[in-house]
Structures are given as structure tokens and as C-alpha cells.
Scaffold this motif. Structure first.
Motif, PDB file in Angstrom:
ATOM      1  N   LEU A 100       0.832  -1.216   0.000  1.00 50.88           N
ATOM      2  CA  LEU A 100       0.000   0.000   0.000  1.00 50.88           C
ATOM      3  C   LEU A 100       0.863   1.261   0.000  1.00 50.88           C
ATOM      4  CD1 LEU A 100      -2.778  -1.030   2.545  1.00 50.88           C
ATOM      5  CD2 LEU A 100      -3.123  -0.473   0.122  1.00 50.88           C
ATOM      6  N   TRP A 103       2.477   1.723  -3.375  1.00 49.94           N
ATOM      7  CA  TRP A 103       1.518   2.254  -4.334  1.00 49.94           C
ATOM      8  C   TRP A 103       1.304   3.755  -4.117  1.00 49.94           C
ATOM      9  CZ3 TRP A 103      -3.420   4.275  -3.195  1.00 49.94           C
ATOM     10  CH2 TRP A 103      -4.140   4.684  -4.325  1.00 49.94           C
ATOM     11  N   ALA A 104       1.101   4.158  -2.856  1.00 51.35           N
ATOM     12  CA  ALA A 104       0.809   5.559  -2.552  1.00 51.35           C
ATOM     13  C   ALA A 104       1.978   6.477  -2.912  1.00 51.35           C
ATOM     14  CB  ALA A 104       0.453   5.718  -1.074  1.00 51.35           C
ATOM     15  N   ILE A 128      -4.228   8.015  -9.320  1.00 53.90           N
ATOM     16  CA  ILE A 128      -4.949   7.047  -8.499  1.00 53.90           C
ATOM     17  C   ILE A 128      -5.542   5.983  -9.419  1.00 53.90           C
ATOM     18  CG2 ILE A 128      -6.760   6.722  -6.764  1.00 53.90           C
ATOM     19  CD1 ILE A 128      -4.379   8.551  -5.896  1.00 53.90           C
ATOM     20  N   LEU A 133      -3.092  -0.238  -7.641  1.00 59.37           N
ATOM     21  CA  LEU A 133      -3.256  -0.522  -6.208  1.00 59.37           C
ATOM     22  C   LEU A 133      -3.322  -2.027  -5.969  1.00 59.37           C
ATOM     23  CD1 LEU A 133      -3.884   0.140  -3.242  1.00 59.37           C
ATOM     24  CD2 LEU A 133      -6.272   0.462  -3.922  1.00 59.37           C
ATOM     25  N   HIS A 136       0.153  -3.631  -6.503  1.00 62.28           N
ATOM     26  CA  HIS A 136       1.104  -3.354  -5.424  1.00 62.28           C
ATOM     27  C   HIS A 136       0.757  -4.133  -4.150  1.00 62.28           C
ATOM     28  CE1 HIS A 136       2.419   0.017  -7.987  1.00 62.28           C
ATOM     29  NE2 HIS A 136       3.562  -0.119  -7.333  1.00 62.28           N
TER      30      HIS A 136
END
Length: 153
Positions: A100, A103-104, A128, A133, A136
Motif C-alpha cells: 500500500l 503504491w501511494a 490514483i 493498487l 502493489h
């Protein structure tokens, strides 16, 4: 008074943590790369190699797997001293959280900003992308499981 200690027995082999990080990263990268090739083929064949002035799927896969291995070592450097590698469940959870975060930071901010700087594409920052997401998070989960399987305390 007796004390209890938590020990983990490696399922496959007792490797140094960084080596287990490489193996976990490569395993996670392989699964993530397959998902990317199916869901977002332009990323692994165009954007990823384009970051380095290259093109094509072989270059994209090579770069993707190199990134995956390095990020697996970073995971090992974080998970081992913090105790998140003590059990399969902790390692899996830590891997998912790690995915996470990747990804962010890398998927939503660094990658699109870098692509916009070196390629004619102009992706939004942050980008986004739910498929990214998922990829990942899967990467992190596979990394966490394989890391636990290859380490022992």
C-alpha cells in the motif's frame, strides 16, 4: 519463572534476511508483472522502460524485476528489526501494508511524475489507479509470505 520466546522455523530454507527479501521481491514482482502485463500492458512495455530511455517488454520486465528485488531488500531491512517477520501472519500483514505504501508513494506519485518528466505522456500526479493498487498489494502480500518462508529466527 519460565519465559517464552517466539521462534519461526523457515518453511523452505534459513537464509539471510536480505536474501529472503530478494527472493520475496522477485516472487512478488513476478506475480505483479503478470497482472500488469494482462491489465496494463502499456505500463510494463512502455512507461517502465521509458523511465530509463528504453522501450519494449523485455526491458520493462527487466527493470520491473530489478525494482522488485531492491524493494524486497528494503522490506527485509524494515521487517526484520521491527519484528514484523516473526510469524507468517505478521510478515503477510507487513507485506500488504508495504505494498500500500509503495503504491501511494511510488505508484501514484513518483512513477507518474517521472513518466511526465521523461516521456511525452502527461499522467496526472497523483495517479490514483485501482489496478495499480491491486498489483502493489499483491506484490506486498507475496513478498511477505515468501520472506517468511525463507527466514528463521
Amino acid at each position: 519463572m519460565a519465559t517464552q520466546t517466539s521462534t519461526q522455523t523457515a518453511l523452505i530454507a534459513d537464509l539471510d534476511h536480505w536474501k529472503a527479501g530478494v527472493i520475496g521481491g522477485l516472487g512478488g514482482g513476478l506475480v505483479f508483472g503478470i497482472l500488469m502485463s494482462m491489465m496494463m500492458p502499456d505500463i510494463i512495455g512502455g512507461a517502465t522502460p521509458g523511465l530509463y530511455g528504453l522501450s519494449g517488454g523485455v526491458a520493462g520486465w527487466t527493470i520491473h524485476m530489478a525494482h522488485s528485488a531492491v524493494l524486497g531488500v528494503v522490506f527485509a531491512a524494515i521487517a526484520s528489526p521491527t519484528g514484523y517477520d516473526e510469524t507468517l501472519g505478521k510478515s503477510l500483514g507487513a507485506g500488504i501494508v508495504y505494498g500500500l505504501v509503495l503504491w501511494a508513494v511510488l505508484g501514484a506519485i513518483v512513477m507518474p511524475a517521472w513518466v511526465g518528466a521523461v516521456l511525452p505522456a502527461n499522467p496526472p500526479v497523483p495517479n490514483i489507479n485501482p489496478m495499480s493498487l491491486v498489483g502493489h498489494v499483491v506484490y506486498g502480500g507475496v513478498l511477505g509470505v515468501l520472506y517468511a518462508a525463507f527466514t528463521a529466527e
